[in-house]
Design a protein around this motif. Structure first.
Motif, PDB file in Angstrom:
ATOM      1  N   THR A  63       0.828  -1.202   0.000  1.00 37.48           N
ATOM      2  CA  THR A  63       0.000   0.000   0.000  1.00 37.48           C
ATOM      3  C   THR A  63       0.862   1.251   0.000  1.00 37.48           C
ATOM      4  O   THR A  63       0.618   2.190  -0.768  1.00 37.48           O
ATOM      5  N   ASN A  66       2.465   1.678  -3.364  1.00 34.31           N
ATOM      6  CA  ASN A  66       1.510   2.181  -4.360  1.00 34.31           C
ATOM      7  C   ASN A  66       1.335   3.695  -4.235  1.00 34.31           C
ATOM      8  O   ASN A  66       1.258   4.410  -5.246  1.00 34.31           O
ATOM      9  N   ASP A  95       0.874  -2.843   5.544  1.00 36.64           N
ATOM     10  CA  ASP A  95      -0.434  -2.783   4.906  1.00 36.64           C
ATOM     11  C   ASP A  95      -1.558  -2.778   5.945  1.00 36.64           C
ATOM     12  O   ASP A  95      -2.578  -2.103   5.757  1.00 36.64           O
ATOM     13  N   LYS A  99      -5.122  -0.440   6.574  1.00 35.87           N
ATOM     14  CA  LYS A  99      -6.459  -1.025   6.709  1.00 35.87           C
ATOM     15  C   LYS A  99      -7.123  -0.592   8.009  1.00 35.87           C
ATOM     16  O   LYS A  99      -8.345  -0.429   8.067  1.00 35.87           O
TER      17      LYS A  99
END
Length: 263
Positions: A63, A66, A95, A99
């Motif tokens: 994440t 990205n 990650d 979340k």
């Protein structure tokens, strides 16, 4: 006559040998061969550090990677790592940290705000773990996002804690720590006050434990049943009262009937 010839011949030979010997002694020695000075080899160029590769193989940082690529902050990080003498220090959330981030949400940020948030996760210098002890005494440290985007560090017995204003986290492991690049894993996303303000939402209180009723065969249930048995006594007492009233009414009627018969 023959003796004089021999004498002349020997004198000539001696004179010739003397001349040759003198010529060899007087001639200068041949110059010594000059040994060329070796040219020092140039220092090897530092190896290029590929941050994309490091983050892709080091752990669950997909994440964050990205976001690095979508905001093009990866280019800023690569330039700081490979083209400066200071190097770079990056704090990478897993990650799961993204979340768990529900409020505030990163989806509501503008492109510039999101870029600043990702830049907020890096310092414009290489810091080994031992260096954070000195940083904790210096107060707020500016990040690559700018002077108003600062982090506070606290070294607590070797555990480095970070305070961004909105979020407090700690370094959980060193992903890569070789000059000029240091990458450290943190367990929360760093949220700057410069974007989210100072109105930090309170931590929600834990939910109360559910009230689970005991099973019917437990002692508590039996005690409740035994405790509830006296509640049935009013119905029994009322039935006894009705029966007593019926008996007394019959006696009264019998007495009245006897009086009537007498008169």
């Amino acid at each position: 006559m023959e003796f004089s010839r021999i004498f002349m011949f020997c004198s000539s030979v001696l004179l010739l040998c003397s001349s040759l010997a003198y010529g060899q002694a007087a001639s200068p020695p041949a110059p010594a061969a000059m040994t060329p000075t070796p040219t020092p080899a140039p220092a090897p160029a530092p190896a290029y550090v590929n941050l994309t590769y490091l983050l892709a193989v080091a752990g669950p940082f997909h994440t964050f990677l990205n976001y690095l690529e979508s905001t093009k902050v990866i280019e800023t990080f690569q330039n700081q790592a490979n083209n400066t003498e200071q190097g770079i220090t990056i704090f990478v959330p897993k990650d799961d940290a993204f979340k768990a981030l529900k409020k505030p949400s990163l989806s509501n940020l503008s492109d510039d705000q999101l870029k600043s948030l990702i830049l907020f996760h890096a310092l414009a210098k290489f810091y080994a773990l031992a260096d954070f002890n000195d940083l904790s005494a210096k107060g707020p440290v500016s990040t690559l996002a700018g002077g108003q985007y600062t982090l506070n560090f606290t070294d607590n017995s070797g555990t480095v804690h970070l305070d961004s204003g909105w979020s407090k986290t700690k370094i959980t492991s060193a992903v890569h720590s070789t000059d000029p690049v240091a990458i450290y894993q943190v367990d929360k996303v760093l949220l700057p006050e410069a974007i989210f303000g100072t109105d930090i939402p309170p931590t929600p209180a834990p939910a109360p434990a559910p009230d689970i009723s005991p099973a019917a065969d437990t002692p508590a249930a039996e005690s409740k049943e035994s405790g509830s048995s006296p509640k049935s006594s009013p119905s029994n007492s009322s039935s006894h009262r009705i029966m007593n009233l019926g008996i007394w009414s019959q006696l009264v009627l019998a007495v009245l009937g006897g009086v009537v018969l007498l008169f």
